[in-house]
Scaffold this motif. Structure first.
Motif, PDB file in Angstrom:
ATOM      1  N   ILE A 274       0.837  -1.199   0.000  1.00  0.00           N
ATOM      2  CA  ILE A 274       0.000   0.000   0.000  1.00  0.00           C
ATOM      3  C   ILE A 274       0.874   1.252   0.000  1.00  0.00           C
ATOM      4  CG2 ILE A 274      -1.690   1.324   1.363  1.00  0.00           C
ATOM      5  CD1 ILE A 274      -2.792  -1.390   2.346  1.00  0.00           C
ATOM      6  N   GLU A 275       1.953   1.232   0.799  1.00  0.00           N
ATOM      7  CA  GLU A 275       2.867   2.379   0.855  1.00  0.00           C
ATOM      8  C   GLU A 275       3.499   2.652  -0.505  1.00  0.00           C
ATOM      9  OE1 GLU A 275       5.805   1.769   3.818  1.00  0.00           O
ATOM     10  OE2 GLU A 275       4.394   1.678   5.491  1.00  0.00           O
ATOM     11  N   MET A 276       3.796   1.592  -1.232  1.00  0.00           N
ATOM     12  CA  MET A 276       4.422   1.743  -2.545  1.00  0.00           C
ATOM     13  C   MET A 276       3.392   2.109  -3.620  1.00  0.00           C
ATOM     14  SD  MET A 276       7.529   1.285  -1.809  1.00  0.00           S
ATOM     15  CE  MET A 276       8.060   1.526  -3.480  1.00  0.00           C
ATOM     16  N   LYS A 277       2.108   2.213  -3.224  1.00  0.00           N
ATOM     17  CA  LYS A 277       1.032   2.545  -4.150  1.00  0.00           C
ATOM     18  C   LYS A 277       1.011   1.570  -5.323  1.00  0.00           C
ATOM     19  CE  LYS A 277       1.113   7.464  -2.967  1.00  0.00           C
ATOM     20  NZ  LYS A 277       1.287   8.845  -3.467  1.00  0.00           N
ATOM     21  N   SER A 278       1.166   0.299  -4.965  1.00  0.00           N
ATOM     22  CA  SER A 278       1.151  -0.761  -5.963  1.00  0.00           C
ATOM     23  C   SER A 278      -0.066  -1.646  -5.755  1.00  0.00           C
ATOM     24  CB  SER A 278       2.445  -1.581  -5.881  1.00  0.00           C
ATOM     25  OG  SER A 278       2.537  -2.484  -6.945  1.00  0.00           O
ATOM     26  N   THR A 279      -0.185  -2.684  -6.580  1.00  0.00           N
ATOM     27  CA  THR A 279      -1.315  -3.612  -6.503  1.00  0.00           C
ATOM     28  C   THR A 279      -0.805  -5.028  -6.672  1.00  0.00           C
ATOM     29  OG1 THR A 279      -1.749  -3.677  -8.879  1.00  0.00           O
ATOM     30  CG2 THR A 279      -2.744  -1.855  -7.634  1.00  0.00           C
ATOM     31  N   PRO A 280      -1.643  -6.042  -6.362  1.00  0.00           N
ATOM     32  CA  PRO A 280      -1.221  -7.429  -6.584  1.00  0.00           C
ATOM     33  C   PRO A 280      -0.907  -7.740  -8.040  1.00  0.00           C
ATOM     34  CG  PRO A 280      -3.083  -7.357  -5.089  1.00  0.00           C
ATOM     35  CD  PRO A 280      -2.921  -5.974  -5.622  1.00  0.00           C
ATOM     36  N   GLN A 281      -1.347  -6.913  -8.975  1.00  0.00           N
ATOM     37  CA  GLN A 281      -1.040  -7.105 -10.401  1.00  0.00           C
ATOM     38  C   GLN A 281       0.071  -6.184 -10.869  1.00  0.00           C
ATOM     39  OE1 GLN A 281      -4.399  -6.839  -9.354  1.00  0.00           O
ATOM     40  NE2 GLN A 281      -4.383  -9.085  -9.280  1.00  0.00           N
ATOM     41  N   GLY A 282       0.770  -5.534  -9.935  1.00  0.00           N
ATOM     42  CA  GLY A 282       1.831  -4.618 -10.305  1.00  0.00           C
ATOM     43  C   GLY A 282       1.272  -3.288 -10.768  1.00  0.00           C
ATOM     44  N   LEU A 283       2.085  -2.516 -11.462  1.00  0.00           N
ATOM     45  CA  LEU A 283       1.692  -1.206 -11.966  1.00  0.00           C
ATOM     46  C   LEU A 283       1.160  -1.326 -13.387  1.00  0.00           C
ATOM     47  CD1 LEU A 283       4.825   0.839 -10.822  1.00  0.00           C
ATOM     48  CD2 LEU A 283       2.660   0.588  -9.590  1.00  0.00           C
ATOM     49  N   THR A 284       0.417  -0.336 -13.797  1.00  0.00           N
ATOM     50  CA  THR A 284       0.041  -0.258 -15.208  1.00  0.00           C
ATOM     51  C   THR A 284       1.177   0.379 -15.983  1.00  0.00           C
ATOM     52  OG1 THR A 284      -0.945   1.936 -15.010  1.00  0.00           O
ATOM     53  CG2 THR A 284      -2.379   0.043 -14.546  1.00  0.00           C
ATOM     54  N   ALA A 285       1.134   0.292 -17.299  1.00  0.00           N
ATOM     55  CA  ALA A 285       2.178   0.877 -18.136  1.00  0.00           C
ATOM     56  C   ALA A 285       2.249   2.388 -17.937  1.00  0.00           C
ATOM     57  CB  ALA A 285       1.922   0.535 -19.602  1.00  0.00           C
ATOM     58  N   ASP A 286       1.094   3.036 -17.811  1.00  0.00           N
ATOM     59  CA  ASP A 286       1.085   4.497 -17.630  1.00  0.00           C
ATOM     60  C   ASP A 286       1.682   4.888 -16.278  1.00  0.00           C
ATOM     61  OD1 ASP A 286      -0.050   4.914 -20.094  1.00  0.00           O
ATOM     62  OD2 ASP A 286      -2.123   4.961 -19.349  1.00  0.00           O
ATOM     63  N   GLU A 287       1.332   4.124 -15.230  1.00  0.00           N
ATOM     64  CA  GLU A 287       1.889   4.421 -13.911  1.00  0.00           C
ATOM     65  C   GLU A 287       3.413   4.257 -13.924  1.00  0.00           C
ATOM     66  OE1 GLU A 287      -1.671   3.108 -10.834  1.00  0.00           O
ATOM     67  OE2 GLU A 287      -0.346   1.581 -11.676  1.00  0.00           O
ATOM     68  N   ALA A 288       3.895   3.205 -14.576  1.00  0.00           N
ATOM     69  CA  ALA A 288       5.335   2.976 -14.649  1.00  0.00           C
ATOM     70  C   ALA A 288       6.024   4.110 -15.406  1.00  0.00           C
ATOM     71  CB  ALA A 288       5.611   1.635 -15.320  1.00  0.00           C
ATOM     72  N   LYS A 289       5.381   4.584 -16.488  1.00  0.00           N
ATOM     73  CA  LYS A 289       5.958   5.665 -17.278  1.00  0.00           C
ATOM     74  C   LYS A 289       6.072   6.947 -16.452  1.00  0.00           C
ATOM     75  CE  LYS A 289       5.452   7.931 -21.769  1.00  0.00           C
ATOM     76  NZ  LYS A 289       4.613   8.024 -23.011  1.00  0.00           N
ATOM     77  N   GLN A 290       5.023   7.242 -15.661  1.00  0.00           N
ATOM     78  CA  GLN A 290       5.035   8.443 -14.820  1.00  0.00           C
ATOM     79  C   GLN A 290       6.121   8.348 -13.750  1.00  0.00           C
ATOM     80  OE1 GLN A 290       1.065   8.783 -13.281  1.00  0.00           O
ATOM     81  NE2 GLN A 290       0.153   9.303 -15.277  1.00  0.00           N
ATOM     82  N   ARG A 291       6.250   7.176 -13.132  1.00  0.00           N
ATOM     83  CA  ARG A 291       7.265   7.019 -12.088  1.00  0.00           C
ATOM     84  C   ARG A 291       8.682   7.065 -12.662  1.00  0.00           C
ATOM     85  NH1 ARG A 291       4.841   2.919  -7.430  1.00  0.00           N
ATOM     86  NH2 ARG A 291       2.705   3.732  -7.518  1.00  0.00           N
ATOM     87  N   LEU A 292       8.840   6.539 -13.876  1.00  0.00           N
ATOM     88  CA  LEU A 292      10.158   6.598 -14.511  1.00  0.00           C
ATOM     89  C   LEU A 292      10.564   8.049 -14.751  1.00  0.00           C
ATOM     90  CD1 LEU A 292      12.458   4.852 -15.708  1.00  0.00           C
ATOM     91  CD2 LEU A 292      11.294   4.977 -17.905  1.00  0.00           C
ATOM     92  N   ALA A 293       9.598   8.877 -15.161  1.00  0.00           N
ATOM     93  CA  ALA A 293       9.876  10.297 -15.385  1.00  0.00           C
ATOM     94  C   ALA A 293      10.196  11.000 -14.072  1.00  0.00           C
ATOM     95  CB  ALA A 293       8.681  10.959 -16.061  1.00  0.00           C
ATOM     96  N   THR A 294       9.552  10.567 -12.973  1.00  0.00           N
ATOM     97  CA  THR A 294       9.757  11.214 -11.674  1.00  0.00           C
ATOM     98  C   THR A 294      11.030  10.728 -10.988  1.00  0.00           C
ATOM     99  OG1 THR A 294       7.359  11.387 -11.383  1.00  0.00           O
ATOM    100  CG2 THR A 294       8.729  11.645  -9.406  1.00  0.00           C
ATOM    101  N   ASP A 295      11.220   9.402 -10.938  1.00  0.00           N
ATOM    102  CA  ASP A 295      12.327   8.822 -10.177  1.00  0.00           C
ATOM    103  C   ASP A 295      13.596   8.606 -11.000  1.00  0.00           C
ATOM    104  OD1 ASP A 295      10.665   8.679  -7.929  1.00  0.00           O
ATOM    105  OD2 ASP A 295       9.871   6.738  -8.564  1.00  0.00           O
ATOM    106  N   GLY A 296      13.471   8.650 -12.317  1.00  0.00           N
ATOM    107  CA  GLY A 296      14.631   8.431 -13.163  1.00  0.00           C
ATOM    108  C   GLY A 296      14.884   6.954 -13.420  1.00  0.00           C
TER     109      GLY A 296
END
Length: 873
Positions: free
Chosen positions: A45-67
């Motif tokens: 929950i803290e990682m804002k994830s789900t049992p199915q992992g992230l969606t492609a859009d969520e991963a793209k946004q985090r990649l832009a934020t976290d590098g």
């Protein structure tokens, strides 16, 4: 049949925290205690994830934020790199010469010498970037991959694209791509020695953390990424200091040659200054500061001309282009120094399966024991296999099932994967009658020990079992033992043997024959029985003297203190059977103890130490991340031929570098001794400072194209022989000096012969221009002479890029002399005379080279015969 430990790409992997109820917090020693089920859920929950992992859009946004998930090392800016080329002993000498020219108002020298300074910096910067970019592009092909669940589907992405909150799966042999919280799976053994110094792998379970950079040794688990890049445990603790790394043998040799040339030039410059001072004091003309400036400027320029300023650039571009050539042959270089090591490899230790053989196993007629039937034997082996396995053995078993529904009704509840030490897999299966049965398959010796069967036993079944294994091995057929246990693995019943045939690759015998022609000793390294290896070895023409690794390496052998008799046993063997991972490392060390340069192939996690220790570790096609990271050369195509082609290419690169070294030493000797001897003998300065600078430019501009030159690769392994290099270069340098000094004598004689002076007038200034043209033309013709061991009138001829570069440079040199640009103008008749002179000398130099090489060859032959005689006494 299902296998919970390894989900397929279409599975939706539920994150099912363990029901264990350990407390969260810190254990003694500062190690984190595993999280319980609630803790795992809270972390997700803290990682804002789900049992199915992230969606492609969520991963793209985090990649832009976290590098990206990479360690961001501090790199020098391009401007700082460029400025570094103006700092150091060589640039300082040129800069002092520029300053002296400025204060003396010697503007032609000032502009030309300043141009040389800028040119050398620009070329060095450009070539350094070119080599770095080429290597970076090649390394992209080595980018670590990761299996990640995005939107409920498993996909493979570059590890750099992972982000916090991603759900990833880690299997044995893979490098853990980021810091993880393990959430699903039965078991994972992790080697984190590089991070913590722990000598043994650590067992991980649900709720444990796994750290980026550590290596999964056994098992398979999935987990949520908690940190990436510089935020990982590794990223926070590693000292991110940029380092150039260790220099290869080639770079060290070239640097030693550079030091030799600088010392030689400095000594001759001191002689020149001393002679000039003595002359001025003896003549009574006195000493003037303006004259001191002129001498200092000339000596500095002379030193600059003698310094091998182009050597680093030639090395970089030659190696980089070689790496690109190797990549086209399906061999990716992970570090440029590996190319030079490849050229000297004389022992190649090769895996059997997949490298010498096709790794396309086909199941032969089963051999059941006891009450087992052929079909039940195959089913038992299949139940000890994961249904989604890509392993060649597993695929052969699954394809041989009697029917598509043969496994219906069976449910695999747990699975113990294969590892190189235990050499077996175990499937725990619930059958149609709800009875739980353990099925095992593995190496015949391992299954025999599991069933309590000894090779020394006299029991009829035991004797028949090992006799059948030996019989199959004698025909090159691999045997797989199968066993069953109905009491939770306490006692095992032998089910039988599954014969498997892995035929040699069609090109393997031809490749090995070519290897022998190249002076390589190829040794087979296999985990199979010696008899199997010997049969394949016989078919390939490798020799049949294979020995068990355990027979020569006693348990607990110190790899740093391998006895001499063991090292010689390794050297004399044609190959090794029943090889465990630690044996590969010991084989490499033993061969290196005897002075061999060793290439070792490997594909597994446990091969990494041997690949790292070898002079050239080779990760074969399909190797694990750990093996690829440890290797210097990564193959993207199966088979041994790629390695052999890479060795041939590496030897060609070595020849290009050595031909440049011969040329550079010879030309330095020519110019330096000519200036000093001419001044001491005649009080004549054969070259002006500006001529020397222009010569340096004309020499360096075309030399870069030597990286494209056609060469004849050595038929034997090559190493840096400094004595041979210095002595041969000195001979050619003295011959070139005779050519230059001969033209000087002809010029002096011409000026004292009235008949010739009436034909074409000549004065000291024009004689300087003649010598300038002779050095410019004769230098590049000397390069054509020394670039081959045979006569220059036979192939391999110079490549088109090298030929065009030299031709263009000579046209520029002739135009400078004809139109008097930077040098006194020379009549066209004299230009023709100089060119006829250097062409005649080119033939003479070619003859001197052939004679010198013949003398060396005769000496080497006598030395070899003497060594052989001593060894056989």
């Amino acid at each position: 049949m299902s296998s919970p430990s390894a989900a397929t790409a279409s599975d939706t992997p539920p994150i099912s925290p363990s029901s264990q109820t350990t407390t969260t917090g810190k254990a003694t020693g500062g190690k984190a205690m595993p999280l319980d089920a609630a803790g795992i859920t809270q972390k997700i929950i803290e990682m804002k994830s789900t049992p199915q992992g992230l969606t492609a859009d969520e991963a793209k946004q985090r990649l832009a934020t976290d590098g990206p998930n990479v360690i961001q090392a501090h790199e020098e800016s391009r401007w700082k790199k460029l400025l570094s080329y103006f700092w150091g002993p060589i640039p300082w000498m040129i800069e002092i010469a520029v300053v002296i020219s400025f204060f003396r108002h010697d503007w032609p020298d000032f502009f030309v010498i300043a141009g040389l300074l800028i040119y050398n910096a620009s070329v060095g910067f450009w070539q350094d970037n070119k080599a770095a970019n080429a290597l970076a592009a090649l390394k992209k092909g080595l980018a670590l991959k990761a299996s990640v669940c995005r939107g409920g589907e498993w996909i493979t992405v570059d590890a750099a694209d992972l982000v916090p909150g991603d759900l990833v799966k880690v299997n044995a042999g893979e490098i853990i791509p980021a810091d993880l919280l393990l959430t699903n799976g039965a078991y994972l053994s992790v080697d984190q020695a590089a991070l913590t110094g722990e000598s043994l792998p650590v067992s991980k379970k649900e709720g444990d953390s796994a750290y980026s950079g550590s290596i999964a040794r056994q098992g398979s688990m999935s987990g949520i990424i908690t940190a990436t890049g510089n935020n990982t445990f590794f990223g926070r603790t590693a000292r991110l200091v940029a380092s150039a790394g260790s220099k290869s043998h080639a770079e060290q040799a070239v640097l030693r040659i550079g030091d030799f040339l600088i010392l030689l030039a400095a000594a001759l410059a001191l002689i020149l200054v001393g002679a000039r001072l003595c002359h001025d004091l003896a003549s009574g003309t006195g000493w003037h500061w303006s004259e001191a400036g002129a001498i200092a400027q000339f000596v500095l320029v002379l030193l600059v001309a003698s310094v091998p300023v182009a050597m680093p650039a030639v090395m970089s571009v030659t190696m980089a282009l070689g790496a690109l050539a190797l990549s086209r042959q399906k061999a990716i270089v992970s570090r440029l120094s590996a190319i030079e090591e490849l050229a000297g490899v004389d022992v190649l230790c090769s895996d059997k399966t997949g490298t010498l053989t096709q790794n396309k196993l086909t199941l032969q007629a089963p051999i059941p024991f006891g009450s087992a039937q052929p079909d039940s034997l195959i089913i038992a082996a299949a139940l000890a296999t994961q249904n989604n396995s890509t392993d060649a053995i597993d695929q052969a078993i699954l394809k041989a099932l009697p029917s598509a529904d043969a496994l219906n009704g069976y449910k695999q509840t747990d699975f113990v994967p294969f590892d190189p030490v235990n050499k077996k897999t175990v499937g725990i299966v619930q059958g149609p009658d709800d009875q739980t049965i353990h099925y095992a398959k593995g190496a015949p010796q391992v299954i025999a020990r599991l069933c309590g069967i000894s090779e020394d036993a006299t029991d009829e079944q035991d004797t028949a079992y090992f006799g059948k294994v030996a019989e199959l091995a004698s025909h090159g057929t691999r045997a797989l033992g199968v066993a069953t246990s109905k009491d939770a693995g306490k006692t095992w019943q032998l089910s039988g043997l599954l014969p498997m045939l892995d035929p040699p690759r069609p090109d393997a015998a031809q490749t090995i024959a070519k290897s022998k022609q190249l002076g390589l000793s190829v040794k087979m390294v296999t985990g199979d029985d010696v008899a199997i290896g010997a049969e394949i070895s016989h078919q390939l023409g490798l020799g049949e003297h294979l020995i068990k690794a355990t027979d020569i390496f006693a348990k607990g052998t110190d790899p740093d203190k391998i006895p001499l008799d063991v090292a010689h046993a390794v050297e004399n063997a044609d190959g090794f059977g029943r090889v465990f991972p630690e044996h590969k490392f010991e084989i490499v060390k033993a061969l290196q103890e005897l002075g061999h340069i060793v290439a070792m192939t490997g594909d597994g996690v446990n091969d990494a130490p041997a690949l790292k220790q070898a002079d050239c570790g080779v990760a074969v096609s399909g190797a694990t991340d750990a093996a690829r990271s440890a290797a210097a050369l990564v193959l993207t195509a199966p088979g041994l031929s790629t390695i052999v082609n890479a060795i041939v290419e590496a030897r060609a690169i070595f020849e290009r570098i050595t031909s440049y070294v011969y040329y550079r030493i010879a030309m330095t000797i020519d110019i330096m001794f000519l200036v000093v001897i001419a001044y001491l003998a005649f009080g004549f300065q054969p070259l002006t400072a500006i001529m020397i600078v222009v010569l340096a430019l004309l020499d360096d501009i075309p030399i870069m194209t030597i990286a494209y030159d056609h060469v004849k690769a050595s038929p034997l392994p090559v190493r840096w022989n400094m004595h041979r290099i210095i002595s041969f270069s000195s001979v050619m340098g003295i011959a070139a000096l005779a050519q230059s000094f001969g033209l000087l004598l002809i010029g002096i004689w011409w000026m004292h012969t009235p008949a010739l002076m009436s034909f074409i007038p000549l004065n000291p200034l024009l004689l300087q221009t003649m010598i300038f043209l002779q050095l410019a033309a004769g230098g590049h013709l000397l390069l054509f002479v020394v670039r081959t061991k045979g006569t220059l009138f036979r192939p391999p001829y110079p490549s088109l890029p090298l030929l065009l570069a030299v031709t263009g440079t000579q046209i520029v040199a002739v135009l400078l002399c004809l139109f008097g640009i930077l040098v006194p103008a020379l009549p066209w008749q004299m230009v023709v005379i100089v060119w006829i002179y250097v062409l005649i000398w080119m033939v003479i130099l070619d003859g001197i080279k052939l004679l010198t090489n013949a003398i060396y060859a005769r000496r080497e032959k006598k030395s070899s015969e003497l060594t052989t005689h001593i060894l056989h006494r």
